[in-house]
Write a protein that holds these residues in place. Sequence first.
Motif, PDB file in Angstrom:
ATOM      1  N   GLY A 184     -17.530  72.162  83.888  1.00  0.00           N
ATOM      2  CA  GLY A 184     -18.406  73.189  83.341  1.00  0.00           C
ATOM      3  C   GLY A 184     -17.655  73.922  82.249  1.00  0.00           C
ATOM      4  O   GLY A 184     -16.502  74.299  82.454  1.00  0.00           O
ATOM      5  N   THR A 185     -18.287  74.107  81.113  1.00  0.00           N
ATOM      6  CA  THR A 185     -17.614  74.778  79.988  1.00  0.00           C
ATOM      7  C   THR A 185     -18.548  75.793  79.345  1.00  0.00           C
ATOM      8  O   THR A 185     -19.763  75.581  79.314  1.00  0.00           O
ATOM      9  N   PRO A 186     -18.000  76.888  78.825  1.00  0.00           N
ATOM     10  CA  PRO A 186     -18.847  77.768  78.019  1.00  0.00           C
ATOM     11  C   PRO A 186     -19.408  76.986  76.831  1.00  0.00           C
ATOM     12  O   PRO A 186     -18.776  76.019  76.384  1.00  0.00           O
ATOM     13  N   GLY A 187     -20.549  77.385  76.341  1.00  0.00           N
ATOM     14  CA  GLY A 187     -21.120  76.779  75.139  1.00  0.00           C
ATOM     15  C   GLY A 187     -21.964  75.557  75.439  1.00  0.00           C
ATOM     16  O   GLY A 187     -22.324  75.287  76.585  1.00  0.00           O
ATOM     17  N   PHE A 188     -22.290  74.827  74.388  1.00  0.00           N
ATOM     18  CA  PHE A 188     -23.172  73.657  74.482  1.00  0.00           C
ATOM     19  C   PHE A 188     -22.337  72.391  74.474  1.00  0.00           C
ATOM     20  O   PHE A 188     -21.567  72.156  73.552  1.00  0.00           O
ATOM     21  N   VAL A 189     -22.525  71.552  75.465  1.00  0.00           N
ATOM     22  CA  VAL A 189     -21.797  70.287  75.514  1.00  0.00           C
ATOM     23  C   VAL A 189     -22.824  69.163  75.609  1.00  0.00           C
ATOM     24  O   VAL A 189     -23.755  69.228  76.414  1.00  0.00           O
ATOM     25  N   ASP A 190     -22.692  68.155  74.774  1.00  0.00           N
ATOM     26  CA  ASP A 190     -23.719  67.103  74.754  1.00  0.00           C
ATOM     27  C   ASP A 190     -23.491  66.081  75.864  1.00  0.00           C
ATOM     28  O   ASP A 190     -22.536  66.192  76.640  1.00  0.00           O
ATOM     29  N   THR A 191     -24.378  65.104  75.962  1.00  0.00           N
ATOM     30  CA  THR A 191     -24.311  64.143  77.077  1.00  0.00           C
ATOM     31  C   THR A 191     -23.056  63.266  77.018  1.00  0.00           C
ATOM     32  O   THR A 191     -22.695  62.661  78.014  1.00  0.00           O
ATOM     33  N   ASN A 192     -22.392  63.203  75.871  1.00  0.00           N
ATOM     34  CA  ASN A 192     -21.146  62.438  75.772  1.00  0.00           C
ATOM     35  C   ASN A 192     -19.914  63.272  76.089  1.00  0.00           C
ATOM     36  O   ASN A 192     -18.788  62.784  75.980  1.00  0.00           O
TER      37      ASN A 192
ATOM     38  N   GLY B 266     -11.829  76.656  67.999  1.00  0.00           N
ATOM     39  CA  GLY B 266     -11.692  75.216  67.813  1.00  0.00           C
ATOM     40  C   GLY B 266     -12.360  74.375  68.885  1.00  0.00           C
ATOM     41  O   GLY B 266     -12.328  73.145  68.829  1.00  0.00           O
ATOM     42  N   TRP B 267     -12.977  75.014  69.874  1.00  0.00           N
ATOM     43  CA  TRP B 267     -13.595  74.263  70.988  1.00  0.00           C
ATOM     44  C   TRP B 267     -14.793  73.443  70.491  1.00  0.00           C
ATOM     45  O   TRP B 267     -15.004  72.316  70.941  1.00  0.00           O
ATOM     46  N   ALA B 268     -15.588  74.019  69.556  1.00  0.00           N
ATOM     47  CA  ALA B 268     -16.724  73.272  68.977  1.00  0.00           C
ATOM     48  C   ALA B 268     -16.192  72.001  68.322  1.00  0.00           C
ATOM     49  O   ALA B 268     -15.217  72.045  67.571  1.00  0.00           O
ATOM     50  N   GLY B 269     -16.810  70.887  68.638  1.00  0.00           N
ATOM     51  CA  GLY B 269     -16.371  69.613  68.085  1.00  0.00           C
ATOM     52  C   GLY B 269     -15.393  68.863  68.991  1.00  0.00           C
ATOM     53  O   GLY B 269     -15.173  67.667  68.809  1.00  0.00           O
ATOM     54  N   THR B 270     -14.828  69.575  69.974  1.00  0.00           N
ATOM     55  CA  THR B 270     -13.849  68.927  70.869  1.00  0.00           C
ATOM     56  C   THR B 270     -14.541  67.910  71.784  1.00  0.00           C
ATOM     57  O   THR B 270     -15.575  68.196  72.384  1.00  0.00           O
ATOM     58  N   ASP B 271     -13.958  66.723  71.871  1.00  0.00           N
ATOM     59  CA  ASP B 271     -14.416  65.709  72.825  1.00  0.00           C
ATOM     60  C   ASP B 271     -13.631  65.934  74.113  1.00  0.00           C
ATOM     61  O   ASP B 271     -12.432  65.655  74.177  1.00  0.00           O
ATOM     62  N   ILE B 272     -14.313  66.477  75.114  1.00  0.00           N
ATOM     63  CA  ILE B 272     -13.627  66.785  76.377  1.00  0.00           C
ATOM     64  C   ILE B 272     -13.499  65.520  77.232  1.00  0.00           C
ATOM     65  O   ILE B 272     -12.501  65.313  77.922  1.00  0.00           O
TER      66      ILE B 272
ATOM     67  N   GLY C  42      -8.760  56.996  83.564  1.00  0.00           N
ATOM     68  CA  GLY C  42      -9.715  55.950  83.933  1.00  0.00           C
ATOM     69  C   GLY C  42     -10.797  56.443  84.878  1.00  0.00           C
ATOM     70  O   GLY C  42     -11.332  55.684  85.687  1.00  0.00           O
ATOM     71  N   LEU C  43     -11.099  57.732  84.785  1.00  0.00           N
ATOM     72  CA  LEU C  43     -12.130  58.311  85.663  1.00  0.00           C
ATOM     73  C   LEU C  43     -13.412  58.585  84.876  1.00  0.00           C
ATOM     74  O   LEU C  43     -13.365  58.880  83.687  1.00  0.00           O
ATOM     75  N   ASP C  44     -14.544  58.485  85.560  1.00  0.00           N
ATOM     76  CA  ASP C  44     -15.807  58.910  84.961  1.00  0.00           C
ATOM     77  C   ASP C  44     -15.818  60.419  84.775  1.00  0.00           C
ATOM     78  O   ASP C  44     -15.228  61.142  85.589  1.00  0.00           O
ATOM     79  N   VAL C  45     -16.523  60.889  83.752  1.00  0.00           N
ATOM     80  CA  VAL C  45     -16.574  62.326  83.470  1.00  0.00           C
ATOM     81  C   VAL C  45     -18.021  62.749  83.251  1.00  0.00           C
ATOM     82  O   VAL C  45     -18.784  62.034  82.591  1.00  0.00           O
ATOM     83  N   THR C  46     -18.392  63.884  83.823  1.00  0.00           N
ATOM     84  CA  THR C  46     -19.701  64.468  83.502  1.00  0.00           C
ATOM     85  C   THR C  46     -19.503  65.948  83.196  1.00  0.00           C
ATOM     86  O   THR C  46     -18.622  66.594  83.764  1.00  0.00           O
ATOM     87  N   THR C  47     -20.290  66.454  82.266  1.00  0.00           N
ATOM     88  CA  THR C  47     -20.067  67.812  81.760  1.00  0.00           C
ATOM     89  C   THR C  47     -21.382  68.599  81.689  1.00  0.00           C
ATOM     90  O   THR C  47     -22.456  68.012  81.569  1.00  0.00           O
ATOM     91  N   ALA C  48     -21.270  69.898  81.756  1.00  0.00           N
ATOM     92  CA  ALA C  48     -22.436  70.775  81.559  1.00  0.00           C
ATOM     93  C   ALA C  48     -21.935  72.167  81.217  1.00  0.00           C
ATOM     94  O   ALA C  48     -20.739  72.467  81.331  1.00  0.00           O
ATOM     95  N   ASN C  49     -22.840  73.009  80.808  1.00  0.00           N
ATOM     96  CA  ASN C  49     -22.522  74.415  80.561  1.00  0.00           C
ATOM     97  C   ASN C  49     -22.018  75.087  81.854  1.00  0.00           C
ATOM     98  O   ASN C  49     -22.434  74.711  82.952  1.00  0.00           O
ATOM     99  N   ASP C  50     -21.133  76.075  81.712  1.00  0.00           N
ATOM    100  CA  ASP C  50     -20.522  76.692  82.902  1.00  0.00           C
ATOM    101  C   ASP C  50     -21.538  77.371  83.824  1.00  0.00           C
ATOM    102  O   ASP C  50     -21.394  77.311  85.051  1.00  0.00           O
ATOM    103  N   VAL C  51     -22.565  77.999  83.252  1.00  0.00           N
ATOM    104  CA  VAL C  51     -23.549  78.657  84.128  1.00  0.00           C
ATOM    105  C   VAL C  51     -24.490  77.604  84.735  1.00  0.00           C
ATOM    106  O   VAL C  51     -24.999  77.779  85.846  1.00  0.00           O
TER     107      VAL C  51
END
Lengths: 289, 289
Positions: free
Chosen positions: A33-41, A53-59, A68-77
């Motif tokens: 979970g991260t502040p801001g908008f994170v896309d499906t990738n 500098g967080w905008a544009g970062t590929d997490i 080698g782990l799967d990753v899923t992301t979303a907004n912190d709230v």
Amino acid sequence: MGASRVLDNILTLIATLQQQCGADETIRGVGIGTPGFVDTNGVMIGGAKNIPGWAGTDIASPIRERFGLDVTTANDVTVAALGEARFGAGKHADNMLCVALGTGIGGGIVVNQTVYKGSHGMAGEIGHIVVEENGQPCTCGMQGCVEQYASATGVITIARQHASRFANRSELARDIAAHPDTLTAKTVYDHVRTQDPLAVFVHEYACRMLGKCFGMLLNTLAVDTIVITGGLSASADLIIPGVSHYVPRWCWHDIWERCTIVPGALGDSAGALGAAMLVFEEIDPHETV
Amino acid sequence: MGASRVLDNILTLIATLQQQCGADETIRGVGIGTPGFVDTNGVMIGGAKNIPGWAGTDIASPIRERFGLDVTTANDVTVAALGEARFGAGKHADNMLCVALGTGIGGGIVVNQTVYKGSHGMAGEIGHIVVEENGQPCTCGMQGCVEQYASATGVITIARQHASRFANRSELARDIAAHPDTLTAKTVYDHVRTQDPLAVFVHEYACRMLGKCFGMLLNTLAVDTIVITGGLSASADLIIPGVSHYVPRWCWHDIWERCTIVPGALGDSAGALGAAMLVFEEIDPHETV
């Protein structure tokens, strides 16, 4: 802390956890979970102005590549909402909205018992619902956003702006005059409990703006539960009845009478638990990286 | 027409369709869209004030009893949204909002590619989002609801209220003075096309209020598509650019730049097609009545 430091810390933390957990095959994936908008990738689109500098970062990619782990992301709230929906105050809700009252105001949505991220992960940007035309200027460039009134920052700003009007009759106003830079939202709410007139004014103002926002949200989403989290939820016993007084002016009666506002049950753990659940709910166990 | 007449008409229509379609086993079930709030059992909770006695009516049971068919129900704009999402202007949308601009204003929500009804079928009551504090009194008991400005009824009301101010310089104002009772929203929009000053004023007012409402909705839902349906969508070529001018004042920039507003593609068929799809998507074919 800049973006590369934050990402380094994430990678170090994963390495530590992986060591502690033992064999890799017991780890299904990484939920973030991260502040801001994170896309499906897992790439930041924007919105997290507090991490330069967080905008544009590929997490996601660095985690996939290194571990080698799967990753899923979303907004912190959004992940906090999922945590509360699965394990906390929204456990019995079919449709719920999580409202985080902190430095700013964020929203997370779980509808049809599924987390709703919105297109490009941008749903729930409720702190920037405009509640006062030509109101307080906001960091986003608009005016009158609800977080300018009802977040910790908003409460502090409004208290400072109105302190002089209450100078002769408010202990809070005198505190502000003596130590203008150390005011916290907690101090304001402590004074609400003693019925300090400036504190009550600020609290009612915040509740009215939040009530307006909740009314619009309820007319749209008709959730059965609103969960209040974030730093200000320590004062949920004041905020929930305060807001509830104002909501009916802005909300269809039949919807409002079927909705309950409750404080979060998980505190700061909501986000971590929700991010973990996101792994189980979004990552297909049969799919390989 | 009262509730019992409406229900009789529905039953007669089903009988007729059943006769036309032949063998019963080819009919999977009955999907119904209705104004107002309908709960998961197919019982009206309220909100459909134009059908006297409709609140409290059990729509589903008489159909089940008489025809032995499964029944699924939703709000009329909700099923129109589903129709547009599956076959029309929202076919490529992941998340969409359908806004019906008619006598009133209704909303239907399709998110995560699934119809969202809200708890008790009440989601999308967007006509009653308050856009003007202490604004026009609304039939719902609140003030300043967006449908008081941007529905057909709203446009007519605002035109009448301001006609005298424009008396010397507006053909529309002269029409209203001569025939105050026959004004339609179509007439107003016809005059917008000739740049009649009263008509332009009313149109801009409606668009500003609608833009405010859309901004709030987008900050909440971050849909990729808003589909405009209903009677006023005949003037969508005027309304969409008009609204688009105002939305950015009330909407987070990153969200707005990723959203498209389009006119509906299915006209009045959207509701019937959506109600039919609701049968296929909500009624389990392996479950018996």
